[in-house]
Design an enzyme around this catalytic site. Structure first.
Site, PDB file in Angstrom:
ATOM      1  N   GLY A 248       0.750  -1.246   0.000  1.00  0.00           N
ATOM      2  CA  GLY A 248       0.000   0.000   0.000  1.00  0.00           C
ATOM      3  C   GLY A 248       0.780   1.296   0.000  1.00  0.00           C
ATOM      4  CD  GLU A 290       0.684  -9.199   1.035  1.00  0.00           C
ATOM      5  OE1 GLU A 290       1.180 -10.334   1.061  1.00  0.00           O
ATOM      6  OE2 GLU A 290      -0.523  -8.968   1.199  1.00  0.00           O
ATOM      7  N   GLY A 292       3.246  -3.728  -4.072  1.00  0.00           N
ATOM      8  CA  GLY A 292       3.092  -3.918  -5.506  1.00  0.00           C
ATOM      9  C   GLY A 292       3.448  -2.644  -6.245  1.00  0.00           C
ATOM     10  NE  ARG A 293      -0.538   2.379  -5.846  1.00  0.00           N
ATOM     11  CZ  ARG A 293      -1.633   2.402  -6.619  1.00  0.00           C
ATOM     12  NH1 ARG A 293      -1.575   2.929  -7.813  1.00  0.00           N
ATOM     13  NH2 ARG A 293      -2.778   1.907  -6.180  1.00  0.00           N
ATOM     14  NE  ARG A 330      -4.212   2.869 -11.119  1.00  0.00           N
ATOM     15  CZ  ARG A 330      -3.892   4.018 -10.568  1.00  0.00           C
ATOM     16  NH1 ARG A 330      -3.379   4.988 -11.302  1.00  0.00           N
ATOM     17  NH2 ARG A 330      -4.081   4.221  -9.276  1.00  0.00           N
ATOM     18  CE1 TYR A 334      -9.917   1.671  -8.789  1.00  0.00           C
ATOM     19  CE2 TYR A 334      -7.935   2.050 -10.074  1.00  0.00           C
ATOM     20  CZ  TYR A 334      -8.837   1.188  -9.499  1.00  0.00           C
ATOM     21  OH  TYR A 334      -8.629  -0.156  -9.612  1.00  0.00           O
ATOM     22  CB  CYS A 361     -17.522   3.093 -28.460  1.00  0.00           C
ATOM     23  SG  CYS A 361     -17.661   3.702 -30.109  1.00  0.00           S
ATOM     24  CD  GLU A 362     -17.295   3.215 -21.607  1.00  0.00           C
ATOM     25  OE1 GLU A 362     -17.617   2.095 -21.987  1.00  0.00           O
ATOM     26  OE2 GLU A 362     -17.351   3.595 -20.425  1.00  0.00           O
ATOM     27  CE1 TYR A 390      -2.637  -3.469  -8.519  1.00  0.00           C
ATOM     28  CE2 TYR A 390      -1.494  -1.470  -7.829  1.00  0.00           C
ATOM     29  CZ  TYR A 390      -1.905  -2.773  -7.576  1.00  0.00           C
ATOM     30  OH  TYR A 390      -1.583  -3.357  -6.381  1.00  0.00           O
TER      31      TYR A 390
END
Ligand code: LLP
Length: 431
Positions: A248, A290, A292-293, A330, A334, A361-362, A390
């Site tokens: 985190g 642990e 990740g980022r 992302r 978010y 298409c949005e 991510y």
């Protein structure tokens, strides 16, 4: 520049890991993911030495491989001496396919399938992080059938809100992950695990959320976990050997983000933990992490080609690119912020407000909404920094857009590590 692996060359092109990204875009096409292998290694070394310094060499630093998962990264992580967290049979399969040592694998997930559990057991993985009673009993039965005793941690929710984006908060009481301490279920979970003959309960785990910049969410969670450890010791006479506090740690995406220093944050966490452990008279557990980022994010960059620049008079200016939410969802999910560069003309100053529009298409398919950008015209290469975590991991074939290739750069040499998907690849499984 937002991180020190980004610079501007004499020809005005942007460089990533010292490579001219406009040349890379020409050679490999766009969209293109770039990986700076030396940065991954630097991040691993910093993380590993910090964990060793504050938590001793018994604490195996883990890489949360959901952040960026492809075969070559497991080779890198293995050669740097880290363990991994996987959350699916697919991640486990990828790791094992390149000889990642099974004993250094922690298997997470709130609803591991029976197939995944037996697959992981048959491959002798080091530790399951068990989420719920159903999984516990199934795992115990399957371990018994194989005549093995499986090491596990129990996933608990410590009831902490780290004040990050709500979609990435995981340690709250009503979380779908693990069982909460507050409701008494965590205690029943421990009692049940201790009664399972083919289970060796090594300890407990929590992960409170992602993109966190200060120590408090971690130390608050640790406090609740250690109070719980004391309760278990007093009531059941059992001491946890390991407490895994998850990942985190936040990473800088834009200038306004703080520069998080892993040494500083780990040092503060360690000091608090020492105090909390001794106040409670507990035997000192091995603390695990642990991240990740932290390992992957600033080791990545994505390149796009600008197709059109469109001004809706009196409203908005769109810079339209050949990728978008299919390779980086992302912002759509978010509202994540990024730093953008005109890689073809990197010395130019940001001039006016613009919106980076993806090709899907949005209307929600944008990578930013009305931020100050350099000037762009058709054919320019747009580079997005800090996309290592991510992005590829969360990419999709929405609108049947093939997934981009990935090129890894190490000491000035580049190599293709993920081939660009073809249209044939997209229909390959369809009958
Ligand atoms: N451990 C567990 C159990 C996790 O669930 C996660 C992330 C990590 C470790 C690693 O957290 P990190 O160090 O990377 O913050 N897709 C979101 C992030 C989701 C994080 C999921 N769990 C995003 O793009 O921001």
């Amino acid at each position: 520049m937002i991180h020190n692996n980004i610079s501007v060359l004499d020809n005005g092109h942007l460089a990533f890991a010292d490579a001219d990204v406009v040349e890379l875009a020409k050679k490999y096409g766009t969209p293109l993911y770039l990986i700076d292998e030396n940065k991954i290694r630097e991040n691993c070394r910093k993380y590993k030495s910090t964990v060793e310094k504050y938590f001793g060499s018994e604490s195996l630093p883990l890489y949360a491989s959901k952040a960026l998962c492809y075969k070559d990264i497991y080779r890198i992580i293995n050669s740097e001496g880290l363990g991994i967290d996987v959350v699916s049979g697919g991640e486990l399969y990828t790791a094992l396919s390149v000889g990642f040592p099974a004993e250094k694998v922690y298997f997470h997930g709130n609803n591991k399938t029976e197939f995944e559990i037996t697959y992981a057991l048959d491959n002798n993985i080091g530790c399951f992080v068990v989420d719920n009673f159903d999984e516990l009993y199934f795992l115990n039965d399957e371990a018994a059938k194989r005549g093995v005793v499986q090491n596990i941690l129990l996933r608990l929710s410590p009831g902490i809100d780290p004040h990050t984006h709500r979609a990435v908060v995981t340690g709250n009481v009503d979380s779908k992950f693990g069982l909460p301490i507050e409701t008494g279920q965590a205690f029943e979970f421990v009692s049940a695990a201790l009664n399972c003959k083919n289970i060796n309960l090594e300890g407990i785990h929590c992960h409170i959320g992602s993109q966190i910049f200060d120590k408090y969410p971690f130390t608050d969670a640790a406090k609740n976990m250690l109070d719980f450890a004391l309760l278990v010791k007093n009531e059941l006479g059992y001491s946890f050997k390991k407490i895994n506090l998850g990942g985190g740690i936040g990473v800088r995406y834009v200038e306004s983000d703080s520069k998080s220093d892993i040494d500083e944050i780990m040092c503060e966490i360690k000091n608090e933990l020492d105090e909390l452990v001794s106040e409670r008279g507990l035997d000192k557990p091995i603390f695990l992490f642990e991240m990740g980022r932290y390992i992957a994010a600033n080791a990545g960059m994505t390149l796009y080609t600008v197709g059109s620049v469109k001004e809706i008079k009196g409203y908005k200016k769109y810079v339209c690119i050949d990728g978008g939410m299919c390779d980086n969802p992302r912002f759509a999910l978010y509202q994540s912020k990024y730093t953008f560069y005109n890689a073809s003309n990197a010395n130019s100053e940001p001039e006016e407000l613009g919106t980076i529009a993806g090709r899907c298409c949005e209307s929600g398919d944008v990578l930013s909404d009305e931020i100050k950008l350099q000037n762009f015209s058709r054919g320019d290469i747009l580079a997005v920094a800090v996309t290592g975590a991510y992005n590829y991991a969360m990419s999709s074939n929405y609108n049947r857009v093939p997934k981009p290739a990935m090129v890894s750069i190490s000491n000035g040499n580049e190599r293709l590590v993920v081939k660009r998907q073809t249209y044939e690849d997209i229909i390959a499984n369809e009958i």
